[in-house]
Design an enzyme around this catalytic site. Sequence first.
Site, mmCIF file in Angstrom:
data_model
loop_
_atom_site.group_PDB
_atom_site.id
_atom_site.type_symbol
_atom_site.label_atom_id
_atom_site.label_comp_id
_atom_site.label_asym_id
_atom_site.label_seq_id
_atom_site.Cartn_x
_atom_site.Cartn_y
_atom_site.Cartn_z
ATOM 1 N N LYS A 147 1.175 4.266 -2.804
ATOM 2 C CA LYS A 147 0.903 5.673 -2.516
ATOM 3 C C LYS A 147 2.123 6.541 -2.860
ATOM 4 O O LYS A 147 1.968 7.699 -3.262
ATOM 5 C CB LYS A 147 0.490 5.846 -1.055
ATOM 6 C CG LYS A 147 -0.879 5.218 -0.732
ATOM 7 C CD LYS A 147 -2.023 5.879 -1.506
ATOM 8 C CE LYS A 147 -3.387 5.501 -0.978
ATOM 9 N NZ LYS A 147 -4.485 6.173 -1.671
ATOM 10 N N TYR A 196 0.853 -1.195 0.000
ATOM 11 C CA TYR A 196 0.000 0.000 0.000
ATOM 12 C C TYR A 196 0.891 1.250 0.000
ATOM 13 O O TYR A 196 0.696 2.191 -0.775
ATOM 14 C CB TYR A 196 -0.898 -0.059 1.231
ATOM 15 C CG TYR A 196 -1.721 1.174 1.507
ATOM 16 C CD1 TYR A 196 -2.842 1.482 0.747
ATOM 17 C CD2 TYR A 196 -1.380 2.045 2.556
ATOM 18 C CE1 TYR A 196 -3.606 2.610 1.019
ATOM 19 C CE2 TYR A 196 -2.142 3.167 2.841
ATOM 20 C CZ TYR A 196 -3.250 3.450 2.065
ATOM 21 O OH TYR A 196 -4.005 4.569 2.343
HETATM 22 N N1 LIG Z 1 -8.688 6.242 6.685
HETATM 23 C C1 LIG Z 1 -7.403 6.467 6.830
HETATM 24 O O1 LIG Z 1 -6.835 6.359 7.930
HETATM 25 C C2 LIG Z 1 -6.569 6.869 5.628
HETATM 26 C C3 LIG Z 1 -5.257 7.274 5.859
HETATM 27 C C4 LIG Z 1 -4.470 7.668 4.788
HETATM 28 C C5 LIG Z 1 -4.996 7.662 3.524
HETATM 29 N N2 LIG Z 1 -6.271 7.267 3.305
HETATM 30 C C6 LIG Z 1 -6.770 7.284 1.931
HETATM 31 O O2 LIG Z 1 -7.999 7.987 1.885
HETATM 32 C C7 LIG Z 1 -8.776 7.509 0.798
HETATM 33 C C8 LIG Z 1 -10.188 7.210 1.259
HETATM 34 O O3 LIG Z 1 -10.165 6.242 2.278
HETATM 35 P P1 LIG Z 1 -11.304 6.125 3.390
HETATM 36 O O4 LIG Z 1 -10.600 5.890 4.664
HETATM 37 O O5 LIG Z 1 -12.258 7.224 3.276
HETATM 38 O O6 LIG Z 1 -12.016 4.739 2.935
HETATM 39 P P2 LIG Z 1 -13.509 4.201 3.124
HETATM 40 O O7 LIG Z 1 -14.219 4.905 4.225
HETATM 41 O O8 LIG Z 1 -13.376 2.716 3.203
HETATM 42 O O9 LIG Z 1 -14.220 4.612 1.751
HETATM 43 C C9 LIG Z 1 -13.716 4.129 0.545
HETATM 44 C C10 LIG Z 1 -14.598 4.608 -0.589
HETATM 45 O O10 LIG Z 1 -14.065 4.140 -1.820
HETATM 46 C C11 LIG Z 1 -15.047 3.343 -2.498
HETATM 47 N N3 LIG Z 1 -14.331 2.318 -3.246
HETATM 48 C C12 LIG Z 1 -13.657 1.251 -2.781
HETATM 49 N N4 LIG Z 1 -13.122 0.562 -3.791
HETATM 50 C C13 LIG Z 1 -13.461 1.214 -4.926
HETATM 51 C C14 LIG Z 1 -13.209 0.998 -6.303
HETATM 52 N N5 LIG Z 1 -12.501 -0.052 -6.727
HETATM 53 N N6 LIG Z 1 -13.721 1.867 -7.197
HETATM 54 C C15 LIG Z 1 -14.440 2.928 -6.792
HETATM 55 N N7 LIG Z 1 -14.720 3.195 -5.510
HETATM 56 C C16 LIG Z 1 -14.231 2.335 -4.587
HETATM 57 C C17 LIG Z 1 -16.003 2.866 -1.410
HETATM 58 O O11 LIG Z 1 -17.316 2.609 -1.866
HETATM 59 P P3 LIG Z 1 -17.781 1.190 -2.497
HETATM 60 O O12 LIG Z 1 -17.360 0.130 -1.540
HETATM 61 O O13 LIG Z 1 -19.275 1.363 -2.627
HETATM 62 O O14 LIG Z 1 -17.130 1.084 -3.829
HETATM 63 C C18 LIG Z 1 -16.024 4.116 -0.522
HETATM 64 O O15 LIG Z 1 -16.880 5.094 -1.051
HETATM 65 C C19 LIG Z 1 -8.015 6.311 0.225
HETATM 66 O O16 LIG Z 1 -7.244 6.759 -0.876
HETATM 67 C C20 LIG Z 1 -7.073 5.919 1.359
HETATM 68 O O17 LIG Z 1 -5.915 5.267 0.877
HETATM 69 C C21 LIG Z 1 -7.079 6.855 4.337
#
Ligand SMILES: NC(=O)c1ccc[n+]([C@@H]2O[C@H](COP(=O)([O-])OP(=O)(O)OC[C@H]3O[C@@H](n4cnc5c(N)ncnc54)[C@H](OP(=O)(O)O)[C@@H]3O)[C@@H](O)[C@H]2O)c1
Length: 258
Positions: free
Chosen positions: A166, A162
């Site tokens: 990134k 991952y």
């Molecule tokens: N949460 C953290 O601590 C954290 C930290 C650093 C970076 N990030 C980054 O922030 C971003 C968002 O993460 P989050 O924490 O908000 O995740 P999340 O709450 O799990 O939401 C993920 C979203 O992406 C959608 N999704 C998943 N796979 C997909 C695909 N193949 N195509 C299109 N949509 C897809 C999901 O909906 P469906 O399942 O309906 O498709 C959902 O809307 C990501 O890039 C992650 O790497 C998160």
Amino acid sequence: MNSIKQSFNLEGKVAIITGSSKGIGKSIAQGLAEQGAKVVISSRSQDAVDEVAREFQGAGLKAIGIACHVGKADQRKTLVQKTIEHYGGVDILVNNAAINPVFGPIEDADESIFDKIMDINVKAPWMLSNLILESMQQRGGGSIINIASVEALHPGAGLGLYSTSKAALLMLTKNQAKEWGQHGIRANVVCPGLIKTKFSAALWQNEKLLNKIEKTLPTARMGMPDEMAGIVCLLSSKAGAYMTGGVYNADGGYMIAG
Ligand SMILES: NC(=O)c1ccc[n+]([C@@H]2O[C@H](COP(=O)([O-])OP(=O)(O)OC[C@H]3O[C@@H](n4cnc5c(N)ncnc54)[C@H](OP(=O)(O)O)[C@@H]3O)[C@@H](O)[C@H]2O)c1
């Protein structure tokens, strides 16, 4: 005198946010819409994006839902085509959808997992950005915001692939900024730290681990999804017009911790 407050306004702008049915993407979409943008809510499920679009419309915001699995070429194309049909073009693209299907040592992950992570986290933002290039060019510019992670800058524990994906997204962004600046297109990276979403549940649902992480942070707490929206609104707007090729952490101080 030019109004600085007005430079944050996104009235008339069209924004696609991938992975915006929940979590960080949904908060970003809400922030952009509240600043006046017409937003496209997108994720793999049409029902989920319709529900969010309805919720936004109910709050007086401009939103439509278009399902798109970002790993599927035909669905990426449809997302852009339908957005242009409905709203006339694209000004802001937030590549937010990403996956992390494994935790553990890098040598243990299957080759197919590597391919899947790179497909969704790197190839999809690259190809989707390419697809919106023409529309942004026609409109005299645009803003691409790629959501990476502090993992792009600093290896954590058990997140090797991952983290690698990134870091690649980060360099993709810098190249987009460099090559597409001539078209008035800016590209920037946002690196969230630990944010309370479904994606990171394995970390924050483990109370012992969460306490350990939070103790090291200057803010002494994990972040919330709506704390990621402000930086994206800035980068999307005229207020951020001189910001391109940048990497901005929103991490509670994780990168200076320890
Ligand atoms: N949460 C953290 O601590 C954290 C930290 C650093 C970076 N990030 C980054 O922030 C971003 C968002 O993460 P989050 O924490 O908000 O995740 P999340 O709450 O799990 O939401 C993920 C979203 O992406 C959608 N999704 C998943 N796979 C997909 C695909 N193949 N195509 C299109 N949509 C897809 C999901 O909906 P469906 O399942 O309906 O498709 C959902 O809307 C990501 O890039 C992650 O790497 C998160």
